[in-house]
Design a protein around this motif. Structure first.
Motif, PDB file in Angstrom:
ATOM      1  N   TYR A 207      48.855  41.923  41.745  1.00 28.29           N
ATOM      2  CA  TYR A 207      47.684  41.055  41.821  1.00 28.29           C
ATOM      3  C   TYR A 207      46.443  41.808  41.352  1.00 28.29           C
ATOM      4  O   TYR A 207      46.173  42.928  41.782  1.00 28.29           O
ATOM      5  CB  TYR A 207      47.452  40.564  43.247  1.00 28.29           C
ATOM      6  CG  TYR A 207      46.137  39.827  43.405  1.00 28.29           C
ATOM      7  CD1 TYR A 207      45.981  38.520  42.938  1.00 28.29           C
ATOM      8  CD2 TYR A 207      45.031  40.463  43.984  1.00 28.29           C
ATOM      9  CE1 TYR A 207      44.766  37.859  43.049  1.00 28.29           C
ATOM     10  CE2 TYR A 207      43.821  39.805  44.104  1.00 28.29           C
ATOM     11  CZ  TYR A 207      43.688  38.508  43.629  1.00 28.29           C
ATOM     12  OH  TYR A 207      42.483  37.857  43.733  1.00 28.29           O
ATOM     13  N   PHE A 208      45.691  41.178  40.469  1.00 26.32           N
ATOM     14  CA  PHE A 208      44.418  41.727  40.019  1.00 26.32           C
ATOM     15  C   PHE A 208      43.329  40.697  40.278  1.00 26.32           C
ATOM     16  O   PHE A 208      43.513  39.510  40.000  1.00 26.32           O
ATOM     17  CB  PHE A 208      44.453  42.058  38.525  1.00 26.32           C
ATOM     18  CG  PHE A 208      45.444  43.125  38.156  1.00 26.32           C
ATOM     19  CD1 PHE A 208      45.206  44.452  38.482  1.00 26.32           C
ATOM     20  CD2 PHE A 208      46.615  42.791  37.494  1.00 26.32           C
ATOM     21  CE1 PHE A 208      46.119  45.440  38.147  1.00 26.32           C
ATOM     22  CE2 PHE A 208      47.532  43.771  37.147  1.00 26.32           C
ATOM     23  CZ  PHE A 208      47.286  45.098  37.478  1.00 26.32           C
ATOM     24  N   SER A 209      42.207  41.161  40.810  1.00 23.61           N
ATOM     25  CA  SER A 209      41.087  40.253  41.034  1.00 23.61           C
ATOM     26  C   SER A 209      40.471  39.864  39.697  1.00 23.61           C
ATOM     27  O   SER A 209      40.693  40.522  38.669  1.00 23.61           O
ATOM     28  CB  SER A 209      40.023  40.926  41.917  1.00 23.61           C
ATOM     29  OG  SER A 209      39.452  42.032  41.249  1.00 23.61           O
ATOM     30  N   LYS A 210      39.701  38.804  39.703  1.00 26.76           N
ATOM     31  CA  LYS A 210      39.054  38.340  38.472  1.00 26.76           C
ATOM     32  C   LYS A 210      38.153  39.410  37.866  1.00 26.76           C
ATOM     33  O   LYS A 210      38.189  39.625  36.645  1.00 26.76           O
ATOM     34  CB  LYS A 210      38.267  37.053  38.758  1.00 26.76           C
ATOM     35  CG  LYS A 210      37.743  36.381  37.498  1.00 26.76           C
ATOM     36  CD  LYS A 210      37.111  35.044  37.814  1.00 26.76           C
ATOM     37  CE  LYS A 210      36.602  34.369  36.526  1.00 26.76           C
ATOM     38  NZ  LYS A 210      35.984  33.052  36.820  1.00 26.76           N
ATOM     39  N   PRO A 211      37.322  40.120  38.689  1.00 24.56           N
ATOM     40  CA  PRO A 211      36.500  41.193  38.101  1.00 24.56           C
ATOM     41  C   PRO A 211      37.336  42.294  37.465  1.00 24.56           C
ATOM     42  O   PRO A 211      36.958  42.831  36.416  1.00 24.56           O
ATOM     43  CB  PRO A 211      35.704  41.722  39.301  1.00 24.56           C
ATOM     44  CG  PRO A 211      35.642  40.566  40.239  1.00 24.56           C
ATOM     45  CD  PRO A 211      36.969  39.872  40.090  1.00 24.56           C
ATOM     46  N   GLN A 212      38.471  42.643  38.089  1.00 24.05           N
ATOM     47  CA  GLN A 212      39.345  43.669  37.521  1.00 24.05           C
ATOM     48  C   GLN A 212      39.896  43.229  36.163  1.00 24.05           C
ATOM     49  O   GLN A 212      39.922  44.017  35.208  1.00 24.05           O
ATOM     50  CB  GLN A 212      40.510  43.965  38.477  1.00 24.05           C
ATOM     51  CG  GLN A 212      40.154  44.809  39.679  1.00 24.05           C
ATOM     52  CD  GLN A 212      41.352  45.006  40.590  1.00 24.05           C
ATOM     53  OE1 GLN A 212      42.038  44.052  40.979  1.00 24.05           O
ATOM     54  NE2 GLN A 212      41.601  46.249  40.955  1.00 24.05           N
ATOM     55  N   CYS A 213      40.331  41.975  36.092  1.00 21.24           N
ATOM     56  CA  CYS A 213      40.870  41.442  34.840  1.00 21.24           C
ATOM     57  C   CYS A 213      39.802  41.428  33.750  1.00 21.24           C
ATOM     58  O   CYS A 213      40.057  41.841  32.609  1.00 21.24           O
ATOM     59  CB  CYS A 213      41.410  40.027  35.045  1.00 21.24           C
ATOM     60  SG  CYS A 213      42.887  39.937  36.081  1.00 21.24           S
ATOM     61  N   CYS A 214      38.619  40.971  34.107  1.00 21.96           N
ATOM     62  CA  CYS A 214      37.522  40.890  33.127  1.00 21.96           C
ATOM     63  C   CYS A 214      37.132  42.272  32.621  1.00 21.96           C
ATOM     64  O   CYS A 214      36.896  42.457  31.419  1.00 21.96           O
ATOM     65  CB  CYS A 214      36.307  40.202  33.747  1.00 21.96           C
ATOM     66  SG  CYS A 214      36.556  38.434  34.075  1.00 21.96           S
ATOM     67  N   LEU A 215      37.062  43.252  33.537  1.00 28.27           N
ATOM     68  CA  LEU A 215      36.697  44.608  33.145  1.00 28.27           C
ATOM     69  C   LEU A 215      37.755  45.209  32.223  1.00 28.27           C
ATOM     70  O   LEU A 215      37.424  45.836  31.207  1.00 28.27           O
ATOM     71  CB  LEU A 215      36.532  45.488  34.385  1.00 28.27           C
ATOM     72  CG  LEU A 215      36.167  46.957  34.112  1.00 28.27           C
ATOM     73  CD1 LEU A 215      34.835  47.048  33.361  1.00 28.27           C
ATOM     74  CD2 LEU A 215      36.104  47.742  35.425  1.00 28.27           C
ATOM     75  N   LEU A 216      39.034  44.996  32.551  1.00 32.91           N
ATOM     76  CA  LEU A 216      40.120  45.512  31.716  1.00 32.91           C
ATOM     77  C   LEU A 216      40.065  44.909  30.313  1.00 32.91           C
ATOM     78  O   LEU A 216      40.131  45.633  29.311  1.00 32.91           O
ATOM     79  CB  LEU A 216      41.475  45.216  32.367  1.00 32.91           C
ATOM     80  CG  LEU A 216      42.707  45.574  31.535  1.00 32.91           C
ATOM     81  CD1 LEU A 216      42.753  47.074  31.256  1.00 32.91           C
ATOM     82  CD2 LEU A 216      43.980  45.115  32.239  1.00 32.91           C
ATOM     83  N   VAL A 217      39.932  43.587  30.251  1.00 32.32           N
ATOM     84  CA  VAL A 217      39.887  42.907  28.949  1.00 32.32           C
ATOM     85  C   VAL A 217      38.662  43.355  28.155  1.00 32.32           C
ATOM     86  O   VAL A 217      38.747  43.586  26.934  1.00 32.32           O
ATOM     87  CB  VAL A 217      39.878  41.371  29.144  1.00 32.32           C
ATOM     88  CG1 VAL A 217      39.606  40.665  27.813  1.00 32.32           C
ATOM     89  CG2 VAL A 217      41.207  40.901  29.728  1.00 32.32           C
TER      90      VAL A 217
END
Length: 201
Positions: free
Chosen positions: A32-42
């Motif tokens: 599970y990744f939070s939305k901020p984590q996903c956005c930062l990675l992308v």
């Protein structure tokens, strides 16, 4: 169909492959990744694997080191491949680290090995297909995710193999590569992914 095939060379250009791999990872990972984590990675992936390479390409074109984004000439591939290796090294050292994203870390590490092999091949006058390197890498990465997460991704894998075929046909249609160069590209893209499976599966 002959008029449509060249389109796939642009839709699945190697510069889009890191982004594709990350999006498939976020879609099919069991973590599970939070939305901020996903956005930062992308955001980091887009900066390091797309915007910076495009900036370097523009500079190389201004100075006459490359002519097109397809890098058809063997000698024009050396600097872009070196830059790609440098940027990928930064990515796995500072962003996609083994403790944060282990599966992605090995995906990019295998990609780094593939790029290095493609670079070495230039010195024996072999122009491996970078398109096939990228697509085969993503295909076998998804296969690894399927095994690792024990999920059924057969349909997704089949689609990716189909896209491999379309892009290979596109490259042949455009006379950008021979069948040998496409096969070599497929192998050096897929084999490092398979070898590194043993470290994260």
């Amino acid at each position: 169909m002959k008029k449509i095939l060249p389109l796939f060379s642009y839709l699945f250009h190697p510069i889009f492959i890191p982004f594709l791999g990350v999006m498939l990872y976020l879609l099919f990972s069991d973590v599970y990744f939070s939305k901020p984590q996903c956005c930062l990675l992308v955001f980091q992936i887009v900066i390091i694997t797309f915007l910076l390479p495009m900036t370097f390409f523009y500079l190389l074109r201004v100075f006459g080191k490359v002519d097109t984004i397809m890098l058809s000439d063997i000698n024009q591939r050396k600097i872009p491949l070196l830059l790609q290796m440098a940027l990928t090294s930064i990515l796995i050292k500072e962003s996609v680290t083994i403790d944060r994203f282990p599966e992605l870390f090995y995906f990019f590490l295998a990609g780094l090995l593939s790029t290095f092999m493609a670079f070495l091949a230039l010195y024996v006058k072999i122009k491996a297909s970078i398109h096939m390197i990228g697509l085969s890498a993503v295909t076998f990465f998804v296969m690894g995710l399927s095994i690792h997460n024990q999920t059924n991704l057969v349909f997704v894998t089949a689609i990716l193999f189909f896209i491999n075929g379309l892009v290979a046909s596109s490259r042949l249609q455009m006379k950008a590569h021979t069948l040998k160069e496409l096969t070599f590209g497929f192998l050096i893209g897929s084999v490092p992914q398979i070898v590194l499976w043993f470290l994260w599966l």
